[in-house]
Design an enzyme around this catalytic site. Structure first.
Site, mmCIF file in Angstrom:
data_model
loop_
_atom_site.group_PDB
_atom_site.id
_atom_site.type_symbol
_atom_site.label_atom_id
_atom_site.label_comp_id
_atom_site.label_asym_id
_atom_site.label_seq_id
_atom_site.Cartn_x
_atom_site.Cartn_y
_atom_site.Cartn_z
ATOM 1 N N GLY A 253 20.145 37.300 -1.866
ATOM 2 C CA GLY A 253 19.849 38.723 -1.968
ATOM 3 C C GLY A 253 20.565 39.426 -0.847
ATOM 4 N N GLN B 9 22.625 46.006 4.933
ATOM 5 C CA GLN B 9 23.352 44.819 5.391
ATOM 6 C C GLN B 9 24.854 44.929 5.142
ATOM 7 O OE1 GLN B 9 20.613 41.794 3.465
ATOM 8 N NE2 GLN B 9 21.190 40.744 5.345
ATOM 9 N N CYS C 186 18.613 34.454 6.809
ATOM 10 C CA CYS C 186 19.050 35.813 6.510
ATOM 11 C C CYS C 186 20.529 35.919 6.857
ATOM 12 C CB CYS C 186 18.235 36.804 7.347
ATOM 13 S SG CYS C 186 18.741 38.524 7.148
ATOM 14 N N LEU C 187 21.257 36.642 6.039
ATOM 15 C CA LEU C 187 22.684 36.812 6.310
ATOM 16 C C LEU C 187 22.921 37.607 7.597
ATOM 17 C CD1 LEU C 187 23.959 37.620 2.690
ATOM 18 C CD2 LEU C 187 24.110 35.436 3.915
ATOM 19 N N HIS D 119 11.666 39.873 1.100
ATOM 20 C CA HIS D 119 12.668 39.837 2.169
ATOM 21 C C HIS D 119 13.605 41.050 2.065
ATOM 22 C CE1 HIS D 119 15.581 37.372 4.762
ATOM 23 N NE2 HIS D 119 16.314 38.395 4.360
ATOM 24 N N GLU D 120 14.071 41.328 0.845
ATOM 25 C CA GLU D 120 15.026 42.443 0.686
ATOM 26 C C GLU D 120 14.340 43.793 0.895
ATOM 27 O OE1 GLU D 120 17.948 41.579 0.888
ATOM 28 O OE2 GLU D 120 17.547 39.485 0.420
ATOM 29 N N HIS E 22 14.117 44.527 4.472
ATOM 30 C CA HIS E 22 15.379 45.091 4.981
ATOM 31 C C HIS E 22 15.433 46.601 4.748
ATOM 32 C CE1 HIS E 22 17.853 41.797 6.392
ATOM 33 N NE2 HIS E 22 17.697 41.103 5.284
HETATM 34 ZN ZN ZN Z 1 18.086 39.121 5.063
#
Ligand code: ZN
Length: 196
Positions: free
Chosen positions: A49, A54, A102-103, A143-144, A147
């Site tokens: 995701g 991000q 997480c990215l 999670h998204e 963000h």
């Molecule tokens: Zn993340």
């Protein structure tokens, strides 16, 4: 420039709550280009995701999707889904202990997620929809949405001693984690028969 750089923890854009998209502009070139860049960047980074902040855009748009993902081999498949202005309704108060990466964060660690949620959002064509998500996929959605609200996984980690590098998680944490999530997946994912 469809694959965009991913801001890392400490970049203020990740901490600023995103602005909702005007529902009438979901089909605009700007929003459609954003969606394309999100999908391309997520795919390139093997994410499950990604949220618009991000890639540095402070709008309430995120994308989820899992298909044989080498970064998250244990995750059940998720159809590629665009969520514009997503809102989560908890279906009950049951929680489970996930371990997330997480990215935008170089470490991963344990954090609680709700098991059963319903999401209301606008899709990439500007149409409203609602969808129930459970288990690991519900965790990905939470999670998204975190963000989009300016949150990061570190905010929800109740025990900082669970934080590891990815390499050390693979060596020391993955076995216990897979045992922990097996009953979650068994309960929340459709059964696949042995021949399937
Ligand atoms: Zn993340």
């Amino acid at each position: 420039m469809p694959v965009r750089p991913i801001p890392q923890i400490g970049d203020p854009v990740l901490r600023k709550p995103t602005a909702p998209v005007d529902p009438g502009s979901a089909g605009s070139d700007e929003v459609q280009a954003l969606i394309t860049d999100l999908i391309d960047t997520m795919t390139h980074a093997n994410g499950s995701g990604i949220a618009a902040n991000q890639i540095g855009v402070s709008l309430a748009v995120c994308v989820i999707g899992v298909s044989k993902n080498p970064r998250y081999p244990y995750k059940p498949p998720i159809p590629l889904t665009v969520l514009i202005n997503p809102e989560i309704t908890l279906l009950d108060d049951e929680q489970w202990l996930n371990n997330e990466g997480c990215l935008s964060v170089p470490l991963r660690g344990n954090l609680p997620r709700f098991m059963n949620i319903e999401v209301s959002a606008i899709d990439r064509h500007g149409e409203p929809f609602t969808q129930v998500y459970r288990g690991l996929t519900a965790g990905t959605v939470q999670h998204e949405v975190d963000h989009l609200n300016g949150g990061l996984i570190v905010d929800r980690m109740e025990d900082s001693r669970s934080m590891t590098t990815w390499e050390n998680f693979a060596t020391h944490g993955m076995g216990e984690y897979l045992d922990r999530i097996a009953p979650v997946i068994a309960r929340t994912e459709p059964k696949v028969d042995a021949d399937g």
